[in-house]
Scaffold this active site. Sequence first.
Site: not given
Ligand code: 8YV
Length: 312
Positions: A231, A260, A278
């Site tokens: 993150r 983001e 991302h």
């Molecule tokens: C996705 C993520 O970009 O699973 C997560 O925590 O950050 C990613 O796999 C995200 O969930 C998409 O909304």
Amino acid sequence: MKPEIIITGKGHAGTQATLQEEFTCHRLFEAADKNGFLREHGPRVRGLATFGPMPVDGKLMDSLPKLEIIANFGVGVDAINLDDAKKRGIIVTNTPDVLNECVADTAIALVLCTLRKLPQSEAYLRAGNWAGKGPYPLATSLGGKTLGILGLGRIGEAIARRAMAMGMKIRYHNRRKKDVVYPYDADPVTLAKNSDVLMVVTPGGPETQNLVGAKVLDALGPKKYVVNIARGSVIDEPVLLRYLQENRVAGAGLDVFADEPRVPPEFFKLDNAVLFPHVGSATVETRKAMGDLQIENLRLHFSGKTVATRVV
Ligand code: 8YV
């Protein structure tokens, strides 16, 4: 009667289509007047399907007095206030494991791109420089280098397996030492000192906020690299930007950012950073698997069964 749920964000299309079929869905992200939307639908809503970084806090939960479950699309639940959910007896689920291999692929791609400067070398060719200016400058090898994994969970282990296949050595730091063969460092600064590439894979949220700041980056120093697949909040972004501008670290590979999808444009000017929007889990197969698990948790809950992947 289908249970009524709210969809918080515009997410994976196939998942949203199935949600629409199986539940009575209200799309919060399309509402111009969010408060009015919550006043209208809130009293009947029993589930939240969360997509993306929109914060889900006690205030939102209180506007949904019948809320029983928050089913997140994604493994990271840092946008959801888990204490607030716990206090209100609301179940929170996520989508672990199904994305491990895909995110690990992206992590290794970032290491390769950052050390070998592959995107920069491609841009050099496309700009017509090869014939005129000669070969692209030499980059850095992965083989023999040490990858320091900050947050050796399930994704971290999948990254470690791949990195070893590429001839890298592995070390790690977690809050608690694990029963694994990799050497353990007691804190992030020591891990950074002992690593050539620091791979950030911790969860987000207040406990890891700015965990990688000036001290860790100083321990890394001008010949070493940092990669963040976790993150944006885990790295002190303005400090990292300054360190990259001043070449106080060799380079950074970033798949995640603090705010983001807004990325500070100063990053775009850097030759020592590789920036991904991302895309860690962003494949057709993995996003479908994540959505299937999110929906399965809602189905299980609303048919009176135990959910598959409960966080709270
Ligand atoms: C996705 C993520 O970009 O699973 C997560 O925590 O950050 C990613 O796999 C995200 O969930 C998409 O909304």
